[in-house]
Design a protein around this motif. Structure first.
Motif, PDB file in Angstrom:
ATOM      1  N   ILE A  50      60.386  54.788  54.874  1.00 26.87           N
ATOM      2  CA  ILE A  50      59.545  55.049  53.701  1.00 26.87           C
ATOM      3  C   ILE A  50      58.788  53.779  53.350  1.00 26.87           C
ATOM      4  O   ILE A  50      59.389  52.732  53.075  1.00 26.87           O
ATOM      5  CB  ILE A  50      60.405  55.501  52.507  1.00 26.87           C
ATOM      6  N   THR A  51      57.460  53.872  53.360  1.00 27.46           N
ATOM      7  CA  THR A  51      56.606  52.717  53.115  1.00 27.46           C
ATOM      8  C   THR A  51      55.626  53.002  51.984  1.00 27.46           C
ATOM      9  O   THR A  51      55.385  54.152  51.621  1.00 27.46           O
ATOM     10  CB  THR A  51      55.812  52.344  54.383  1.00 27.46           C
ATOM     11  N   GLU A  52      55.042  51.953  51.459  1.00 33.12           N
ATOM     12  CA  GLU A  52      54.047  52.082  50.401  1.00 33.12           C
ATOM     13  C   GLU A  52      52.714  52.527  50.992  1.00 33.12           C
ATOM     14  O   GLU A  52      52.318  52.100  52.075  1.00 33.12           O
ATOM     15  CB  GLU A  52      53.867  50.737  49.699  1.00 33.12           C
ATOM     16  N   GLY A  53      52.018  53.400  50.285  1.00 32.31           N
ATOM     17  CA  GLY A  53      50.695  53.812  50.732  1.00 32.31           C
ATOM     18  C   GLY A  53      50.500  55.309  50.660  1.00 32.31           C
ATOM     19  O   GLY A  53      51.278  56.027  50.028  1.00 32.31           O
ATOM     20  N   ASP A  54      49.471  55.781  51.325  1.00 32.22           N
ATOM     21  CA  ASP A  54      49.150  57.203  51.308  1.00 32.22           C
ATOM     22  C   ASP A  54      48.906  57.764  52.708  1.00 32.22           C
ATOM     23  O   ASP A  54      48.232  58.785  52.868  1.00 32.22           O
ATOM     24  CB  ASP A  54      47.927  57.463  50.420  1.00 32.22           C
ATOM     25  N   SER A  88      54.880  57.841  53.656  1.00 30.34           N
ATOM     26  CA  SER A  88      54.321  56.868  52.721  1.00 30.34           C
ATOM     27  C   SER A  88      54.158  57.493  51.347  1.00 30.34           C
ATOM     28  O   SER A  88      53.850  58.680  51.212  1.00 30.34           O
ATOM     29  CB  SER A  88      52.957  56.364  53.215  1.00 30.34           C
ATOM     30  N   CYS A  89      54.384  56.698  50.315  1.00 35.06           N
ATOM     31  CA  CYS A  89      54.158  57.144  48.942  1.00 35.06           C
ATOM     32  C   CYS A  89      54.017  55.911  48.071  1.00 35.06           C
ATOM     33  O   CYS A  89      54.157  54.778  48.537  1.00 35.06           O
ATOM     34  CB  CYS A  89      55.294  58.041  48.452  1.00 35.06           C
ATOM     35  N   GLU A  90      53.729  56.129  46.798  1.00 37.98           N
ATOM     36  CA  GLU A  90      53.606  55.042  45.838  1.00 37.98           C
ATOM     37  C   GLU A  90      54.849  55.014  44.962  1.00 37.98           C
ATOM     38  O   GLU A  90      55.202  56.020  44.344  1.00 37.98           O
ATOM     39  CB  GLU A  90      52.347  55.202  44.982  1.00 37.98           C
ATOM     40  N   ALA A  91      55.525  53.873  44.930  1.00 35.28           N
ATOM     41  CA  ALA A  91      56.686  53.663  44.071  1.00 35.28           C
ATOM     42  C   ALA A  91      56.840  52.166  43.880  1.00 35.28           C
ATOM     43  O   ALA A  91      56.659  51.399  44.842  1.00 35.28           O
ATOM     44  CB  ALA A  91      57.950  54.265  44.678  1.00 35.28           C
ATOM     45  N   PRO A  92      57.150  51.706  42.677  1.00 34.99           N
ATOM     46  CA  PRO A  92      57.260  50.262  42.451  1.00 34.99           C
ATOM     47  C   PRO A  92      58.191  49.538  43.410  1.00 34.99           C
ATOM     48  O   PRO A  92      57.890  48.433  43.856  1.00 34.99           O
ATOM     49  CB  PRO A  92      57.774  50.192  41.000  1.00 34.99           C
ATOM     50  N   VAL A  93      59.306  50.155  43.769  1.00 27.77           N
ATOM     51  CA  VAL A  93      60.241  49.470  44.661  1.00 27.77           C
ATOM     52  C   VAL A  93      59.621  49.207  46.023  1.00 27.77           C
ATOM     53  O   VAL A  93      59.947  48.220  46.696  1.00 27.77           O
ATOM     54  CB  VAL A  93      61.549  50.277  44.791  1.00 27.77           C
ATOM     55  N   LEU A  94      58.694  50.053  46.453  1.00 24.25           N
ATOM     56  CA  LEU A  94      58.075  49.895  47.766  1.00 24.25           C
ATOM     57  C   LEU A  94      57.063  48.758  47.783  1.00 24.25           C
ATOM     58  O   LEU A  94      56.598  48.355  48.855  1.00 24.25           O
ATOM     59  CB  LEU A  94      57.403  51.197  48.197  1.00 24.25           C
ATOM     60  N   GLU A  95      56.713  48.230  46.624  1.00 29.49           N
ATOM     61  CA  GLU A  95      55.864  47.047  46.598  1.00 29.49           C
ATOM     62  C   GLU A  95      56.636  45.816  47.055  1.00 29.49           C
ATOM     63  O   GLU A  95      56.040  44.818  47.473  1.00 29.49           O
ATOM     64  CB  GLU A  95      55.307  46.826  45.192  1.00 29.49           C
TER      65      GLU A  95
END
Length: 312
Positions: A50-54, A88-95
């Motif tokens: 699971i990574t940050e992004g779209d 990929s999705c947006e979540a603060p922890v993935l930053e």
């Protein structure tokens, strides 16, 4: 001695443990949402990165090729041919880090090489062990496959800690697990994940669920992984947590980043859980109101029992 090498990428945090140890609930808590559709949570899946992004969901095959996948049809992913599925999705922890959700190591229908071949990609591990049968021999055997430097910046989560109904049972389990895993983890964190999901930020329920101490420990190992080293000795904090008075003594350098508001997600791809439940969260400031402690006599009795168990 070889000098630690700072990572030029985000640390990769694996979520591991046996079947029904709370891995999916931990993922929901970290991300603030359910990353997989409800119907596929029990499907035999390879590791999910699971990574940050779209970016659109995809799978990486053993030969290095990439192929698109549908979140609604993950059961069609060829297990024996896939290294991992990437979402990929947006979540603060993935930053701050990537998460790699491993399949249950105890699944008799899951060839062990499905998860063993991903161990080389991991910088830290959050290992979930069920409180009512904590740290089984099968877990210890699987943990022995993890590289030493990774183990030294990993956390052992005693999940479903609320299933232990008395303070004596909780003390015994945590003391035994801490003793049996001495030197194998950076820290041991008892936690009730469902209570943490239901708790409001900075509430007594958030603290008593064990989430506050876990938050601080998680921030410490993420920072250590980024710097290519090991965190301060967190076992001391685990021992303190076994006493009646909880203690939070970790530095939380990532708190400002990890508390940013959660970005919206596409309704057709991800299912949300109640809002506001994204961790790591802010460590309670000094001087803030804390959960009332038990009476002094109970504290003394538990402290004496803890000393007896550690000396036995």
């Amino acid at each position: 001695m070889t000098q630690p090498q700072t990572l030029d990428r985000k640390p990769r945090i694996a979520i591991m443990g046996e079947f029904s140890a709370g891995k999916s609930t931990l993922s929901n808590l970290l991300l603030g949402r359910r990353i997989l559709p409800e119907k596929v949570t029990a499907t035999r899946l390879p590791p999910v990165w699971i990574t940050e992004g779209d970016a659109a969901p995809s799978r990486k095959a053993l030969d290095g090729s990439r192929h698109p996948v549908s979140l609604q049809a993950l059961e069609a992913v060829p297990l024996e041919e896939t290294l991992y599925v990437q979402i990929s999705c947006e979540a603060p922890v993935l930053e701050a880090c990537d998460l790699i959700d491993f399949p249950g190591i105890s699944d008799p229908n899951m060839p062990p090489e499905v998860w063993e071949r991903m161990l080389a990609e991991v910088d830290c591990v959050l290992w979930c062990t069920h409180a009512t049968q904590a740290w089984r021999q099968s877990e210890a055997a699987a943990w022995g496959l993890v590289a030493e430097e990774v183990r030294q910046r990993s956390l052992l989560l005693i999940t479903r800690f609320d299933k232990l109904t008395t303070p004596l049972d909780k003390l015994r389990v945590q003391t035994r697990v801490t003793r049996e895993t001495e030197g194998q983890f950076a820290g041991v964190c008892p936690i009730s994940l469902t209570q943490a999901l239901a708790a409001e930020p900075d509430s007594p329920e958030w603290e008593t669920s064990g989430a506050q101490d876990f938050t601080a420990a998680l921030e410490a190992i993420v920072e250590a992984a980024q710097q290519g080293g090991t965190p301060p000795v967190l076992q001391a904090a685990a021992a303190a947590a076994a006493s009646p008075a909880p203690a939070s003594s970790f530095v939380a350098p990532l708190a400002a980043v990890l508390e940013q508001p959660q970005a919206p997600v596409q309704a057709d791809s991800l299912q949300e859980v109640p809002t506001g439940h994204v961790i790591p969260r802010r460590v309670r400031p000094q001087g803030a109101k804390r959960t009332p402690r038990p009476d002094a006599r109970k504290d003394s009795d538990l402290a004496s029992l803890r000393r007896e168990l550690l000396e036995s």
